[in-house]
Enzyme design. Structure first.
Site, PDB file in Angstrom:
ATOM      1  CB  SER A 149      -0.954  -0.034   1.201  1.00  0.00           C
ATOM      2  OG  SER A 149      -1.950   0.952   1.092  1.00  0.00           O
ATOM      3  CD  GLU A 181      -5.631  -3.972  -3.943  1.00  0.00           C
ATOM      4  OE1 GLU A 181      -5.701  -3.336  -2.875  1.00  0.00           O
ATOM      5  OE2 GLU A 181      -4.605  -4.567  -4.309  1.00  0.00           O
ATOM      6  CG  HIS A 189      -5.646  -2.386   0.476  1.00  0.00           C
ATOM      7  ND1 HIS A 189      -4.862  -2.271  -0.654  1.00  0.00           N
ATOM      8  CD2 HIS A 189      -5.132  -1.511   1.380  1.00  0.00           C
ATOM      9  CE1 HIS A 189      -3.921  -1.360  -0.440  1.00  0.00           C
ATOM     10  NE2 HIS A 189      -4.063  -0.888   0.787  1.00  0.00           N
TER      11      HIS A 189
END
Length: 519
Positions: A220, A333, A423
């Site tokens: 990320s 995600e 995610h």
């Protein structure tokens, strides 16, 4: 009375002797600044809270990290340091406690952690340097699913770190630029990461690591940092491989130039009624927590020093650091959003028409609004093509193979199946840390984790994820749009249909693509 005293003294002596024996069984390590002693089990030694820079407090706030001060004696490094200043949220679904910072925070936070096989000092093992996620505004090296013990047991030296976050790590200001010998300001968090990489070059051999085989990896926000480090001349020669998780994409967020970033810093000073940097340095560190009085920073800054230009421009010019690459994305995600896959058909159609403009008709022909799966499928395809186009551009100048993946294994979660392969959900799999997360992983997930973590170890070792006992993973080929699926249908798979790929290529080549996020 005397017998009681002797018995007590005997017990204390036994405990002390036991403690000494335990301490002596865990070897010390001599690094540049002094001697360290961590904790160990039969396989792995852990060294937690090693200073790689001086505390960035007082006059050192918003300055490049300074080398740590040497110490005398043996420094016990068995506990994580405090995490850097942030808005501490212990849990925020889908990120349960093992995925979030759990300890205390402090401005004195520039420490790293090392896990290495016991008695490996004579070895030359590959080194894995992990940069935590959190958008450069939250996160920590102490987060449970980042623990390096299990990967280290595979013959790897694992390092992770804390680095300055939010405006404490990314504040530009004309005064800061003027006081800098490099005439730049803003990228202090990235300078911390570079300082840690330099520490690795100077010291990691003492733990059994090979400084010529360092792979950096980030998830990320840490993935964005991996790209920046790959573009930064200051990081040249400090690593040989890069892994970007959630991931590599055509940028839709603006990189500020120095003047723009300095103006943002002036705005922060005005909000806080600070007439100078000296005034800002006197304020409590918690004033700079994102969402606090200072507001939220933009952490993408082309300052002319750490980052001479925006990352994609540097790559396009072939000025990036030449390294081996793995990059990938998760199937879900965007599943942290309450509306993920749940927007009513008529509302979804209106959203598509607003976002995609003249391309909306083509979009809806490929992803009909009245089919619920269209919402998730279009988000996945958009992310996959963004990653593909990044790889196409990077392959033009990067001399090493690029490996791309699509992680599709849903997290087993009876209470929240809607989150799927969310995610960050890949982290327990590739770190071999299913035992650190609080989900009911079974034999299927354990096999996916075995494969994925072995891919990672192979890549650390040889710059290639392929090896014995794992499915073949073909390198990226711009003329054959495929990616490695890790999870539900393992193996190489077409990116998508030619019609959909053509649409998304047209989309990313149009101004319309700036209207929404990456996924």
């Amino acid at each position: 009375m005397r017998k009681t005293f002797i018995r007590a003294l005997f017990c204390v002596s036994v405990i002390s002797a036991s403690a000494v024996a335990q301490s002596q069984s865990c070897p010390t390590v001599k690094v540049k600044d002094g001697v360290l002693q961590g904790s160990c089990d039969e396989k792995v030694a852990a060294f937690k809270g090693i200073p790689y820079a001086q505390p960035p407090v007082g006059d050192l706030r918003w300055k490049a990290p300074q080398p740590p001060k040497p110490w005398t004696g043996v420094k016990q490094v068995t506990e994580f340091s405090n995490s850097c200043i942030q808005d501490l949220q212990r849990e925020r679904l889908p990120w349960t406690k093992p995925f979030m910072t759990q300890n205390d925070m402090s401005e004195d936070c520039l420490y790293l952690n090392v896990w290495a096989p016991v008695n490996a000092s004579k070895e030359k093992l590959p080194v894995y340097f992990f940069i935590h996620g959190g958008g450069n505004t939250e996160g920590s090296g102490e987060i449970p699913v980042y623990d390096g013990r299990n990967l280290a047991s595979h013959g790897v030296v694992v390092v992770n770190l804390n680095y300055r976050l939010g405006f404490l790590g990314f504040l530009a200001h004309p005064e800061l630029t003027a006081e800098s010998a490099n005439h730049a300001s803003g990228n202090y968090g990235n300078m911390d990461q570079i300082a840690a990489l330099r520490w690795i070059q100077e010291n990691i051999a003492q733990f059994g690591g090979d400084p010529s085989r360092v792979t950096i990896s980030g998830q990320s926000g840490g993935s964005a940092d991996v790209h920046l480090l790959s573009a930064s001349p200051l990081a040249k020669g400090l690593f040989t491989g890069a892994i970007a998780e959630s991931g590599s994409s055509i940028p839709t967020s603006a990189t500020l130039n120095l003047a723009q970033a300095e103006q943002l810093g002036l705005d922060v000073a005005k909000k806080l009624a600070a007439a100078s940097i000296a005034d800002l340095r006197k304020l409590p560190a918690t004033f700079f927590v994102p969402g606090g009085p200072a507001g939220k920073p933009n952490t993408l800054i082309a300052d002319g020093y750490v980052l001479p230009e925006d990352v994609m421009t540097i790559f396009a010019k072939g000025k990036e650091n030449q390294v081996h690459w793995i990059t990938g994305m998760q199937a879900d995600e965007g599943s942290s959003a309450a509306t993920y896959g749940k927007i009513p058909a008529d509302e979804f159609q209106k959203q598509v028409e607003a976002r995609y403009g003249e391309l909306a008709k083509r979009f809806l022909a490929l992803y009909p609004a009245n089919i619920p799966d269209s919402q998730k499928e279009s988000a996945r395809d958009r992310g996959a093509v963004s990653m593909y186009l990044w790889a196409v551009a990077t392959a033009k100048t990067n001399k090493y193979p690029i490996y791309t993946y699509y992680f599709s294994e849903p997290t087993p979660w009876p209470d929240h199946p809607e989150f799927g392969a969310f995610h960050t959900s890949e982290i327990p799999f590739d770190q071999d840390n299913l035992d650190k997360a609080n989900h009911p992983y079974g034999p299927r997930e354990k096999e996916v984790s075995r494969i994925m973590s072995q891919y990672w170890v192979n890549f650390f070792t040889n710059g290639d994820p392929n090896g014995k006992g794992v499915p073949a993973w073909q390198p990226f080929d711009p003329n054959a749009p495929k990616t490695e699926e890790i999870g539900v249908n393992p193996g190489m798979r077409p990116l998508m249909s030619p019609e959909k790929l053509a649409f998304w290529k047209d989309y990313f080549n149009s101004p319309v693509s700036k209207n929404t996020g990456n996924f």
